[in-house]
Design an enzyme around this catalytic site. Structure first.
Site, PDB file in Angstrom:
ATOM      1  CB  SER A  65     -36.007  16.396 -53.824  1.00  0.00           C
ATOM      2  OG  SER A  65     -36.692  15.870 -54.940  1.00  0.00           O
TER       3      SER A  65
ATOM      4  CE1 TYR B 293     -33.906  20.793 -57.080  1.00  0.00           C
ATOM      5  CE2 TYR B 293     -34.788  18.583 -57.448  1.00  0.00           C
ATOM      6  CZ  TYR B 293     -34.837  19.799 -56.792  1.00  0.00           C
ATOM      7  OH  TYR B 293     -35.786  20.028 -55.819  1.00  0.00           O
TER       8      TYR B 293
END
Length: 320
Positions: A163, A189
């Site tokens: 990501s 994350y």
């Protein structure tokens, strides 16, 4: 500097576009997190191209419904459905032990976001445990089956879904589970997504001679179940990034296109350790680069070979 690898696909391409004309008859593929979103789209495209697909999911009932839906929509054999909880080492080990066939494509797609600190039964921070360590254990456990497929058919591929969030933070090898520093779910994350990219780098270095290559991909801004657990702060951060033009929303089919490029396009058949964005290899940017300036780049810390080797050693120690 070598030229970046490009394909004929772009940000508007879909998973169906990428597999059009591709024949995967007799090939086997596993897609984690395939009961919705990007995983579903990826599994559907691979099935449509003729692959024997296995949906590796937490919720078998949901996965079975998706398998029936894919069969109906593609006219192909329904994917198999097998349970795996990536946060549970015993579940991952059971999945690996039950697999007994050559494996041509493994898509490490599943992931989660938490809004607060959560830990597994082993005390691992849940995002790092699920997004990285679970996939690390699964993929290394299936390595011999990937190598078998590579020997039989000239190569096999691992696709790890990362990501742009990786640009927020590198992995913290000294404190991977936030045992000593303050917890920030967005940083957690980000670390896990940097780890995803680094895993592809080191897996390719170790396994290239076996015919196995791994690449990381950024699917772009896709509205999936991942956002359900966002805190107000996380939602505000996402809204700010959208307003600043850092990214624009894609459909799941468009997001899955880059995954499929890494999985089936000839340009990446023997090339690994790369980070793909918008259906092509991304350019590497300095660690102090901003996402606003380089929304389609990959930071050096996410492809650094020394960090990748160190993370592999740490991960091996943790999952052993």
């Amino acid at each position: 500097m070598p030229e970046l690898i490009t394909t004929r696909f772009d940000a508007a391409s879909t998973a169906a576009d990428v597999v059009e004309g591709v024949d995967l008859d007799g090939r086997r593929a596993i897609v984690t997190g395939a009961s919705s979103g990007l995983g579903l789209e990826t599994a559907r495209a691979l099935t449509a191209a003729g692959a024997e697909v296995t949906l590796a999911v937490c919720n078998v009932a949901a996965g079975s419904e998706v398998a029936r839906r894919i069969a109906s929509e593609t006219g192909r054999r329904a994917p198999a459905v097998r349970a795996v909880d990536l946060a549970d080492p015993a579940s991952v080990a059971a999945f690996v032990d039950a697999w007994n066939s050559p494996l041509d494509v493994l898509v490490d797609n599943a992931g989660l976001v938490t809004s607060d600190l959560q830990r597994t039964g082993r005390g691992w921070e849940l995002q790092f445990a699920t997004n990285h360590l679970g996939h690390f254990a699964l993929t290394t456990g299936l390595h011999r089956h990937l190598a078998d497929a590579a020997a039989a058919r000239g190569g096999s591929r691992v696709v790890v879904v990362s990501s742009t969030a990786h640009m927020r933070a590198p992995v913290d090898l000294a404190d991977p589970h936030f045992e000593h520093g303050p917890y920030d779910p967005q940083i957690a994350y980000a670390r896990s997504k940097s780890a995803n990219s680094l895993f592809a780098v080191e897996a390719t270095r170790r396994w290239r001679d076996d015919g196995v290559v791994a690449n990381a991909v950024n699917p772009g801004g896709v509205a999936t179940g991942l956002q359900r657990s966002f805190s107000p702060v996380q939602r505000a951060s996402l809204a700010a990034a959208e307003a600043a033009g850092t990214f624009s929303w894609k459909t799941s089919a468009q997001g899955a296109a880059t995954i499929l490029v890494a999985a089936v396009s000839p340009e990446f058949a023997a090339v690994g350790g790369r980070y793909l964005d918008e259906c092509r290899e991304a350019h590497v940017v300095p660690d102090d680069a901003t996402l606003a300036e380089h929304p389609h780049g990959v930071k050096r810390w996410a492809v650094d070979p020394d960090t990748a080797r160190a993370l592999w050693r740490l991960s091996t120690d943790l999952v052993s």
